[in-house]
Each structure stands twice: as structure tokens, then as C-alpha cells.
Scaffold this active site. Structure first.
Site, PDB file in Angstrom:
ATOM      1  N   TYR A 200       0.860  -1.182   0.000  1.00 45.33           N
ATOM      2  CA  TYR A 200       0.000   0.000   0.000  1.00 45.33           C
ATOM      3  C   TYR A 200       0.896   1.232   0.000  1.00 45.33           C
ATOM      4  O   TYR A 200       1.951   1.237  -0.601  1.00 45.33           O
ATOM      5  CB  TYR A 200      -0.969  -0.061   1.182  1.00 45.33           C
ATOM      6  CG  TYR A 200      -2.118   0.903   1.041  1.00 45.33           C
ATOM      7  CD1 TYR A 200      -2.917   0.901  -0.110  1.00 45.33           C
ATOM      8  CD2 TYR A 200      -2.405   1.825   2.034  1.00 45.33           C
ATOM      9  CE1 TYR A 200      -3.953   1.796  -0.256  1.00 45.33           C
ATOM     10  CE2 TYR A 200      -3.444   2.719   1.900  1.00 45.33           C
ATOM     11  CZ  TYR A 200      -4.214   2.704   0.751  1.00 45.33           C
ATOM     12  OH  TYR A 200      -5.234   3.595   0.609  1.00 45.33           O
ATOM     13  N   ARG A 253      -8.344  11.012  -8.882  1.00 47.93           N
ATOM     14  CA  ARG A 253      -7.526  11.695  -7.871  1.00 47.93           C
ATOM     15  C   ARG A 253      -6.834  10.632  -7.029  1.00 47.93           C
ATOM     16  O   ARG A 253      -7.195  10.404  -5.885  1.00 47.93           O
ATOM     17  CB  ARG A 253      -8.417  12.593  -6.991  1.00 47.93           C
ATOM     18  CG  ARG A 253      -7.627  13.550  -6.097  1.00 47.93           C
ATOM     19  CD  ARG A 253      -8.504  14.112  -4.998  1.00 47.93           C
ATOM     20  NE  ARG A 253      -9.061  13.092  -4.141  1.00 47.93           N
ATOM     21  CZ  ARG A 253      -8.404  12.501  -3.145  1.00 47.93           C
ATOM     22  NH1 ARG A 253      -7.143  12.797  -2.892  1.00 47.93           N
ATOM     23  NH2 ARG A 253      -9.001  11.575  -2.395  1.00 47.93           N
ATOM     24  N   LYS A 271      -6.091  -1.711  -1.974  1.00 52.78           N
ATOM     25  CA  LYS A 271      -7.037  -1.627  -0.854  1.00 52.78           C
ATOM     26  C   LYS A 271      -7.573  -3.011  -0.489  1.00 52.78           C
ATOM     27  O   LYS A 271      -7.684  -3.355   0.694  1.00 52.78           O
ATOM     28  CB  LYS A 271      -8.207  -0.715  -1.235  1.00 52.78           C
ATOM     29  CG  LYS A 271      -7.882   0.762  -1.236  1.00 52.78           C
ATOM     30  CD  LYS A 271      -7.947   1.344   0.160  1.00 52.78           C
ATOM     31  CE  LYS A 271      -7.760   2.861   0.128  1.00 52.78           C
ATOM     32  NZ  LYS A 271      -7.822   3.475   1.460  1.00 52.78           N
ATOM     33  N   GLU A 342     -13.351   5.000  -3.899  1.00 54.34           N
ATOM     34  CA  GLU A 342     -11.960   5.328  -3.589  1.00 54.34           C
ATOM     35  C   GLU A 342     -11.384   6.318  -4.591  1.00 54.34           C
ATOM     36  O   GLU A 342     -11.457   6.119  -5.809  1.00 54.34           O
ATOM     37  CB  GLU A 342     -11.123   4.039  -3.604  1.00 54.34           C
ATOM     38  CG  GLU A 342      -9.663   4.233  -3.249  1.00 54.34           C
ATOM     39  CD  GLU A 342      -9.458   4.642  -1.801  1.00 54.34           C
ATOM     40  OE1 GLU A 342      -8.418   5.259  -1.521  1.00 54.34           O
ATOM     41  OE2 GLU A 342     -10.319   4.339  -0.963  1.00 54.34           O
ATOM     42  N   ASP A 343     -10.808   7.390  -4.088  1.00 55.27           N
ATOM     43  CA  ASP A 343     -10.036   8.351  -4.882  1.00 55.27           C
ATOM     44  C   ASP A 343     -10.813   8.938  -6.061  1.00 55.27           C
ATOM     45  O   ASP A 343     -10.327   9.006  -7.190  1.00 55.27           O
ATOM     46  CB  ASP A 343      -8.731   7.708  -5.371  1.00 55.27           C
ATOM     47  CG  ASP A 343      -7.696   7.606  -4.245  1.00 55.27           C
ATOM     48  OD1 ASP A 343      -7.969   8.145  -3.161  1.00 55.27           O
ATOM     49  OD2 ASP A 343      -6.644   6.996  -4.443  1.00 55.27           O
ATOM     50  N   ASP A 365     -13.991   6.062   1.389  1.00 56.31           N
ATOM     51  CA  ASP A 365     -12.887   6.011   2.342  1.00 56.31           C
ATOM     52  C   ASP A 365     -12.167   7.347   2.456  1.00 56.31           C
ATOM     53  O   ASP A 365     -11.729   7.726   3.542  1.00 56.31           O
ATOM     54  CB  ASP A 365     -11.901   4.913   1.942  1.00 56.31           C
ATOM     55  CG  ASP A 365     -10.781   4.760   2.960  1.00 56.31           C
ATOM     56  OD1 ASP A 365     -11.098   4.648   4.156  1.00 56.31           O
ATOM     57  OD2 ASP A 365      -9.610   4.787   2.567  1.00 56.31           O
ATOM     58  N   ASP A 366     -12.031   8.083   1.353  1.00 58.38           N
ATOM     59  CA  ASP A 366     -11.327   9.369   1.400  1.00 58.38           C
ATOM     60  C   ASP A 366     -12.056  10.358   2.293  1.00 58.38           C
ATOM     61  O   ASP A 366     -11.436  11.173   2.978  1.00 58.38           O
ATOM     62  CB  ASP A 366     -11.204   9.955  -0.010  1.00 58.38           C
ATOM     63  CG  ASP A 366     -10.509   8.997  -0.950  1.00 58.38           C
ATOM     64  OD1 ASP A 366      -9.333   8.703  -0.716  1.00 58.38           O
ATOM     65  OD2 ASP A 366     -11.155   8.520  -1.894  1.00 58.38           O
ATOM     66  N   ASN A 514      -0.860  12.541   1.250  1.00 65.09           N
ATOM     67  CA  ASN A 514      -0.073  11.444   0.672  1.00 65.09           C
ATOM     68  C   ASN A 514       0.346  11.775  -0.751  1.00 65.09           C
ATOM     69  O   ASN A 514      -0.339  12.529  -1.437  1.00 65.09           O
ATOM     70  CB  ASN A 514      -0.912  10.162   0.656  1.00 65.09           C
ATOM     71  CG  ASN A 514      -1.101   9.565   2.034  1.00 65.09           C
ATOM     72  OD1 ASN A 514      -0.155   9.397   2.788  1.00 65.09           O
ATOM     73  ND2 ASN A 514      -2.341   9.259   2.369  1.00 65.09           N
TER      74      ASN A 514
END
Length: 684
Positions: A200, A253, A271, A342-343, A365-366, A514
Site C-alpha cells: 500500500y 484523484r 485496498k 476510492e479516490d 474512504d477518502d 499522501n
């Protein structure tokens, strides 16, 4: 001997001149008998086609190039050339075709072949030729991934501190995973603290940047805007009838790396590796997905190795219709599956979450995972100062970053303040939020996003002007907490951190962007300029820092502490939706997983070596909350929850409750199991 006419493809000439006049081959038959053996029929000595004498068979026009760039042998008067590659008869469909090295073409399968062999959705949208595949193989053979990255002075991951050893370890582990998933997950689970940063963050960022270039084995499902109207049928190309969890991205993203298009599939895969290793999901029942609607990354679109759609991103209603169809297809195929978004970029992340969260089992999750992890860190930071959780309502926060992750954290911290007695107005007054243009005030009017408007500072109050920089804001406000979710790199100057430390005895310094080089400050800077008094937590890992001989822990506020356990709890109790209460319960469970001796030295997140125990605690807390809100539906899970309630009341009863045992017993553990042969059609 008659000469073969010259081909238009010069590089084929040496090969054509060396071809023998062998008789025409018989089609190859690849089938599987009940014993699982492959039968290959055909012989080089089979007779030629009737009416095709040697001169006719040899008098050819050579090789032609098709409209999609493939080299094909031509036909002569309706007769296949003896060197023409005749069809291979395949008796499998779907993933079995991709798993057979004798018939697998990878991304070179024609669109019609993808349709006929049920391969749509199992491969990236772009079709390539064997020549392109060969060129990519040679490129990797002659120059490895690290060599290429090291040559580029602007390479994102080299700047982030990625090393050749990170890449070597990632490639080796992924090679093991492709051959033996049970062994891969056993090694990862037993060595999670050491390997989490390889499978990850930060290495997964490199994997996404190089996903097309490193593409070997097709994993997961690839939905694209080209699949409109077909997504439900495409979902049935996935062979498993049982899927518990799906992670999906549109690649818009990825981490702090921006728009990576189809390459974002790497984040979905990474993930779900954590779902299995950290929370015990079965690897056969998780599904990574990407929705390819194009990319606005011009560099990527010009990259010959890129396997996604070479088009600008779809926007607006057309984009939403694509995602709507994806969600509908997933729920039609797997009604009980949990979906993790996600993202997705800021413009759509919150919008999509609100669009689906009240009707489907899903979370982002973000937005929610990052927020839950951050809140757990704040709670643990208060515990480290011998202060109760309720003191969060009195903390002042300066937050850099007003995107989906930043505002998700702000909203969540605000909810926690309200839970502990603050009014919504009082809670909102504890935040000073900055975006790329500086402090956000009401003076921006309509330009403020709806999610941010509530936290805009009053305009013209004579204290801070719209657009004030972070150093000015910190000096004026004297906050206890400095949060970073901007992805802008080292924007916190020494003066900013010094001003923070001057205003509070134990500042909480959380640069959560990150990967590492996008972090707002380093652990060393936080230790030095806060004079060793701060509590530090970053999004990506940093080595522990020191100040005047004292070692200061570099905590990682990593979502993997929350999202695997949150997903596991929701799945085990078969919740109908993921509620705010369930996420709040996850935050509190994580904060409560810390040991007193760790908190005393400023370590506010537990060690990753015990990640499965953390996931058990988080999952159990999520299930209790789901039951209390009436959204849990699984009878066995409800029975375990109620046994705990009868024994312990509202207290979770510590780590050895019936519910904890129920959760632990439901987790997949990677061991080799006996194998039983079952003929085709049986139990299918």
C-alpha cells in the site's frame, strides 16, 4: 521454388524468406476433458486444402496490416495460406481463457473476441497489437522500472523517497500473488507491519503510475464509458456468484498524484489486499474495479503504453449516468456486496456519496475513512494529555485543504464536537479552513463549495482577511491542532510550527497528505520547531524523529486502521447502509485500542503488527452500533450482539466478548485446504 511476394512490413521480410513450404496446418483444438487435460489436435503433416497445388499455395501476397494494426496472413482465392494461423478452438469462457497461457492474448484480444469469449470487463478498454506488446516487453527487459524512474528528475515517487528496494519487494510479492494467493496473504498477514508500505502507501502510488506499463495479469473488472447499456451483462462475466466487498475508483484523484485514469485500478487492488490481510475477507470474494471515463492527464494520453480510453473525461450528467449504471449493475449481480468508493475527485466524491449512501451499502474512504482515522488520532492525542474525549469541543483547528478529504475530516470533527455538547454553530466556529487561495471567509460568496460554506469565517470582522496564509492564521488564532490535507507539499514553514508551539503546550501536528513528499511538513521539522513537545501524525510513513536526545514517535494516521474493520463489521451484520453512527463507533474503537504506555510517549495509533485485533475491535463496535440503529439484518450476528448486551450492557466488555469471538471466527485465515475434484457443471 516459387518466391513469396514482398510484404509491406519490412521487418517481416527475413521471417518470410525463411518460411518452409510446409503443408497447411489443421486447426488447433484446446479443450478440457473431464480429467482436466488439454487435447491438442493437428499435425504439420496434414494434407493441404483440396484444389490448392503447391504453386498456388506459395504464390501469396504476404502479410497485410488490418485496420486496427494487426498483422495477418492474407487468403488466396478463398483458400487459407499454409502459413495462415487457423483458429484455435477454445472451450472455455471468461477468466479461464485469460488463465490459459496457450490462448491468452492479454490486451490484444479483439473487441469481437472479448464479446464472444465473455472477456468484456475483464481487461482494460484499450486494445493493443502483438507488436505493441512486444515493444513493451522489450522496454521492460532492457530497462527496469526503477531505471526509468531514476532517469526522470521529475518522477513523483523518486521525489517521495521511493527506493529500488521498494519496487523489488513489490514486484516479488505480486509475482507470488499471481501464482499462489494463499501463500501471498499468509506472508502479508504474518509480516503486516513490514509489508504494509510495500503493498500500500507509498509504493502503491508507484504501482498506479506504472500500472499500464507493468500490466501482466488481469485482475478485477474494468468498466468503461464504452460499456454503456451493457454493464449488468458484463458483471456476469465475473465468475464468482459471491462477492462481499468491492473497491471502485474512477482514477481521477489517486493519492496526491492526480488524474491517473484507468491506472487507478492499482489503488483498488491495493485496498482489497488490505481487506484480506487486515480484516480477513476471503480473497475469492473481493473485487477491485475501475470506471474508465477517460483522463484529463495529457501526459498519460500521449503514453503509448497507457491501456485506458484515450479521451477527455466525461463530465456532468453523462458521467453520473455511467456511475449510476455501474452501481445498478453491481447491485443486480451481487445485492449484498459492500461498495467502497476510492479516490474520486472533489467535484464528485461527496456528490456520489450522498447519491448512494441512503439506498446502498457503501462508503467513501477518502471522506469517511480519513475522517474516522483523524478523529481517532485526536481522541488518542487528548488521552495522551490525560484529557477526556469531550474536550474536543474546546479545541481550535487550522486546516489546510478544502477538498473532499479535508472537508470530510472537518465535518466529522464537527460532529464529534456536537456529540460532546457543542452546538452546530459553536462547532463550526472552532475551524479555520484554508484552500489554495488562503483562508476561506464568507466574502467569497457563491465561489465557496456548499460543503465548505458552513465553516467559512465571518467576513470583515477585523481579525483575518480572506486569503490569509497559514502562518498568519496560526499566529492570530493560536490553535491546538494543525491539520494538513492539501497535497501541496511542505507548506508549513518553521515559523508556522513555532507559532503553533508557542500557543499551546502539546500541539497536535497532523500533516495527512499522501504520498510522503506531499506531506505539509516532515517529522523532523515537527520535532525541531515544536521543540519536542508536539504529537505528530502523518498520512504516509516517516521515521521516528528526535529532539535533544528524546525520541518522538512518528505516528501514521493511516486509513487502513479503519476501513477494513468498518467494511468487515458492515458485511458480517449485513447492514443495509453505513451510518454516521457506525463510523463514529469505528473512530472510538480505534482510539480505545491504544495502550497506556504508548500514549504516555505520544504514540497515538497502535502498532500494525496487531492489525487483525484492531479490525476485530472496529468491526465489533460497528456491528453494535448497526444493531442499535436497526440496520443490522444477519441473525447470527444479531444473536452474538445481544449476548454481549445481556452480559455487559452498553459496555463493550473488553476484548474477549462473544461478539469479538464471532468476528474473529468469521475472518479468513490463509491456510492450505484439501482439494476435491468436481466435474464441470456440478455445483455450478
Amino acid at each position: 521454388m516459387a518466391m513469396i511476394r514482398r510484404s509491406s512490413s519490412a521487418k517481416w521480410q527475413p521471417f518470410l524468406q525463411l518460411l518452409p513450404g510446409n503443408p497447411r496446418p489443421v486447426p488447433t483444438c484446446l479443450s478440457r476433458s473431464t480429467a482436466g487435460a488439454r487435447c491438442i489436435a493437428g499435425s504439420a503433416g496434414s494434407p493441404t486444402a483440396a484444389g490448392a497445388d503447391d504453386d498456388q499455395a506459395l504464390d501469396l501476397k504476404g502479410v497485410e496490416t488490418t485496420s486496427n494494426g494487426e498483422h495477418r496472413w492474407k487468403y488466396y482465392r478463398g483458400i487459407p495460406d499454409r502459413r495462415q494461423e487457423l483458429p484455435t478452438y477454445v472451450r472455455d469462457l471468461g477468466k479461464s481463457v485469460l488463465a490459459d497461457p496457450l490462448v491468452n492474448k492479454g490486451t490484444a484480444f479483439l473487441w469481437s473476441e472479448r464479446e464472444r469469449f465473455h472477456l468484456r470487463g475483464l481487461l482494460p478498454a484499450r486494445m493493443v497489437t502483438m507488436e505493441e506488446q512486444t515493444e513493451k516487453v522489450l522496454g521492460e527487459f532492457r530497462e527496469g522500472a526503477w531505471d526509468k524512474a531514476a532517469r526522470d528528475p521529475n518522477d513523483e515517487m523518486v521525489s517521495a523517497g521511493l527506493t529500488p528496494d521498494n519496487i523489488r519487494k513489490w514486484e516479488y510479492l505480486k509475482g507470488i500473488q499471481a501464482q499462489n494467493e494463499t501463500l501471498f496473504f499468509r506472508v502479508l498477514m504474518d509480516n503486516f507491519a513490514e509489508m504494509a508500505s510495500v503493498v500500500y502507501t507509498p509504493t502503491v502510488g508507484w504501482a498506479c503510475l506504472n500500472y499500464s506499463r507493468m500490466f501482466r495479469v488481469a485482475r478485477g473488472m474494468y468498466f468503461s464509458s464504452r460499456d454503456r447499456g451493457h454493464m449488468t451483462s458484463i458483471a456476469y462475466n465475473w465468475p464468482s456468484h459471491e462477492v462481499d466487498a468491492i473497491v471502485v475508483t474512477d482514477g481521477s484523484r489517486i493519492l496526491g498524484l492526480g488524474d491517473l485514469g484507468m491506472n487507478g485500478m492499482g489503488i483498488s487492488i491495493g485496498k482489497l489486499d488490505l481487506y484480506v490481510a487486515a480484516a480477513g475477507f476471503h480473497p475469492a470474494r473481493v473485487l477491485p474495479c475501475v470506471i474508465d471515463v477517460g483522463t484529463n492527464n495529457e501526459k498519460l494520453r500521449k503514453d503509448k503504453s497507457y491501456l485506458g480510453l484515450n479521451q477527455a473525461r466525461l463530465e456532468g450528467d453523462e458521467y453520473l449516468q455511467i456511475v449510476d449504471e455501474f452501481v445498478a449493475a453491481i447491485k443486480a449481480r451481487w445485492p449484498k456486496a459492500l461498495i467502497q468508493f476510492e479516490d474520486f475527485r472533489t467535484e464528485y466524491a461527496s456528490k456520489l456519496l450522498e447519491r448512494y449512501r441512503y439506498d446502498h451499502l457503501c462508503f467513501n474512504d477518502d471522506i469517511q475513512g480519513t475522517a474516522a482515522t483523524a478523529l481517532a488520532g485526536i481522541y488518542a492525542g487528548l488521552s495522551a494529555m490525560d484529557r477526556p474525549y469531550s474536550d474536543i469541543r474546546d479545541l481550535r483547528f487550522v486546516v489546510c485543504g478544502a477538498g473532499s478529504a479535508g472537508m470530510g475530516v472537518v465535518h466529522w470533527l464537527s460532529k464529534a464536537m456536537e456529540k460532546h455538547g457543542a452546538t452546530p454553530e459553536e462547532a463550526a466556529g472552532n475551524f479555520w479552513v484554508l484552500d489554495a487561495d488562503g483562508l476561506i471567509t464568507e466574502g467569497r460568496n457563491a465561489s465557496i463549495e456548499k460543503a465548505t460554506r458552513r465553516f467559512a469565517r465571518p467576513a470583515g470582522d477585523g481579525t483575518l482577511e480572506d486569503g490569509a496564509d497559514v502562518e498568519t492564521v496560526v499566529k492570530k488564532v493560536r490553535p491546538e491542532v494543525l491539520l494538513g490535507l492539501s497535497g501541496a507539499g511542505r507548506i508549513w514553514s518553521p515559523q508556522t510550527i513555532e507559532a503553533l508551539a508557542e500557543g499551546t503546550e502539546r500541539p497536535l501536528i497532523f500533516p495527512m497528505s499522501n504520498p510522503s513528499h506531499k506531506s505539509e511538513c516532515s517529522a523532523e521539522d515537527a520535532a525541531k520547531y515544536a521543540q519536542g513537545r508536539g504529537i505528530f501524525a502523518s498520512g504516509s510513513p516517516f521515521e521516528d524523529a528526535s529532539f535533544e536526545g528524546k525520541v518522538l514517535p512518528s505516528n501514521q494516521s493511516n486509513n487502513l486502521y479503519v476501513f477494513p474493520g468498518l467494511a468487515l463489521g458492515a458485511k458480517l451484520c449485513q447492514a443495509t447502509v453505513v451510518t454516521d453512527g457506525m463510523i463514529m463507533a469505528a473512530s472510538e474503537a480505534l482510539a480505545g485500542s491504544n495502550k497506556a504506555e504508548d500514549l504516555a510517549v505520544g504514540r497515538i495509533y497502535p502498532g500494525l503488527s496487531d492489525v487483525r485485533s484492531i479490525s476485530v475491535s472496529v468491526a465489533a463496535a460497528v456491528m453494535r452500533q448497526a444493531h442499535s440503529e436497526g440496520v443490522a439484518t444477519h441473525e447470527k450476528a444479531i444473536a452474538a450482539i445481544e449476548r454481549d448486551l445481556r452480559s455487559f450492557g452498553d459496555d463493550d466488555g473488553g476484548p474477549q466478548t462473544a461478539l469479538d469471538h464471532f468476528v474473529a471466527n468469521e475472518m479468513y485465515f490463509p491456510v492450505y485446504t484439501p482439494l476435491a475434484y468436481v466435474p464441470r457443471g456440478v455445483l455450478e
